[in-house]
Motif scaffolding. Structure first.
Motif, short mmCIF file in Angstrom:
data_model
loop_
_atom_site.label_atom_id
_atom_site.label_comp_id
_atom_site.label_asym_id
_atom_site.label_seq_id
_atom_site.Cartn_x
_atom_site.Cartn_y
_atom_site.Cartn_z
N THR A 61 0.83 -1.20 0.00
CA THR A 61 0.00 0.00 0.00
C THR A 61 0.87 1.25 0.00
OG1 THR A 61 -1.75 -1.16 1.21
CG2 THR A 61 -1.83 1.24 1.22
N ILE A 62 1.95 1.23 0.78
CA ILE A 62 2.86 2.37 0.81
C ILE A 62 3.54 2.56 -0.54
CG2 ILE A 62 5.08 3.17 1.75
CD1 ILE A 62 4.17 2.17 4.47
N ARG A 63 3.93 1.47 -1.19
CA ARG A 63 4.56 1.59 -2.51
C ARG A 63 3.58 2.16 -3.53
NH1 ARG A 63 7.11 -3.32 -0.90
NH2 ARG A 63 5.72 -4.64 -2.14
N LYS A 68 1.44 7.23 -6.39
CA LYS A 68 0.38 8.22 -6.49
C LYS A 68 0.85 9.60 -6.05
CE LYS A 68 -4.46 9.07 -5.59
NZ LYS A 68 -5.72 8.58 -5.01
N HIS A 69 1.61 9.64 -4.96
CA HIS A 69 2.12 10.93 -4.47
C HIS A 69 3.01 11.59 -5.51
CE1 HIS A 69 3.33 13.78 -1.30
NE2 HIS A 69 4.52 13.72 -1.86
N VAL A 74 4.03 15.44 -10.09
CA VAL A 74 4.35 15.63 -11.50
C VAL A 74 3.26 16.43 -12.21
CG1 VAL A 74 4.49 14.41 -13.71
CG2 VAL A 74 5.88 13.66 -11.78
N GLN A 75 2.01 16.13 -11.91
CA GLN A 75 0.90 16.82 -12.56
C GLN A 75 0.86 18.30 -12.21
OE1 GLN A 75 -2.45 14.36 -11.44
NE2 GLN A 75 -2.28 13.12 -13.30
N GLU A 76 1.35 18.63 -11.03
CA GLU A 76 1.43 20.03 -10.64
C GLU A 76 2.46 20.79 -11.49
OE1 GLU A 76 2.45 20.02 -6.55
OE2 GLU A 76 0.52 19.23 -5.86
N ASP A 196 2.74 7.38 7.12
CA ASP A 196 1.31 7.68 7.26
C ASP A 196 0.78 8.35 6.00
OD1 ASP A 196 -1.14 7.84 8.92
OD2 ASP A 196 -0.80 9.99 8.77
N ILE A 197 1.52 9.32 5.48
CA ILE A 197 1.10 10.03 4.27
C ILE A 197 0.97 9.07 3.09
CG2 ILE A 197 1.85 11.71 2.51
CD1 ILE A 197 3.15 13.31 4.80
#
Length: 211
Positions: A61-63, A68-69, A74-76, A196-197
């Motif tokens: 899940t962290i990977r 996603k993070h 990148v999209q920003e 956590d993030i």
């Protein structure tokens, strides 16, 4: 007669379908990890081959959260250029690349968390873009592996896994360390915060497409 043959055919077809469904379920159960990326891309965490949700481990899940993070970052900066951009966008999406680095570098998942802290630090002086996100992640993870692991590899091996030339990887490593002022120590609080993030990002059910 024809009605009887048709009935027999339908019964045989149902038997074949049940066997096929059972085989698919067994394959999904045995190879669940390998279907993880595909299920996230296609159905937001629901198995493409069955109607059961894929249950990811905390590490997986962290990977997923890392991918996603980074994609959000990148999209920003979609229309921004960087001094460490590659010549083109790599033909491998971020989730698969994260998994490739984890397995190929033979490093712990904590190294990936450290790498995200390093990327956050370097982002204050370098923009993360679609053309450099794989490169920066590869370098950051390599630095973390060298710092954390008792045994690590020569740059030639890391270059092979990352897909970059050896000299280019070495150059990026020096540049990266300079931009974070050689601050490679990460506190336990930072590790916990980023875990956590990333875990929350990995569990997010919002629709998204991996780059």
């Amino acid at each position: 007669m024809f009605a009887q043959l048709g009935s027999q055919f339908m019964r045989q077809l149902e038997v074949v379908q049940r066997k096929a469904q059972q085989t698919v379920k067994e394959v999904v159960q045995e190879r669940r990890v390998y279907y993880t990326a595909a299920t996230i891309i296609e159905d937001n965490g629901w198995s493409v081959l069955s109607d059961e949700p894929v249950k990811l481990s905390k590490e997986e899940t962290i990977r997923t959260g890392i991918a996603k993070h980074l994609q959000d970052r990148v999209q920003e900066n979609m229309h921004t250029m960087s001094s460490v951009d590659g010549n083109c966008v790599p033909g491998i999406n971020l989730k698969w690349y994260v998994d490739r680095l984890r397995k190929g570098y033979n490093c712990s998942d904590v190294c990936l968390v450290y790498a995200m802290v390093y990327l956050e630090r370097v982002s204050k002086r370098e923009v993360v873009t679609l053309k450099n996100v794989h490169r920066l992640l590869a370098v950051a993870t390599m630095i973390a592996a060298k710092f954390l692991e008792d045994e690590f590899y020569a740059n030639g091996w890391y270059a092979r896994i990352s897909g970059m030339p050896k000299l280019e990887l070495a150059r990026l490593e020096r540049s990266f360390l300079e931009k974070i002022d050689y601050r490679i120590v990460v506190s336990e609080e930072e590790v916990a915060q980023w875990e956590d993030i990333l875990f929350k990002a990995g569990k997010d059910d919002d629709e998204w497409t991996l780059l």
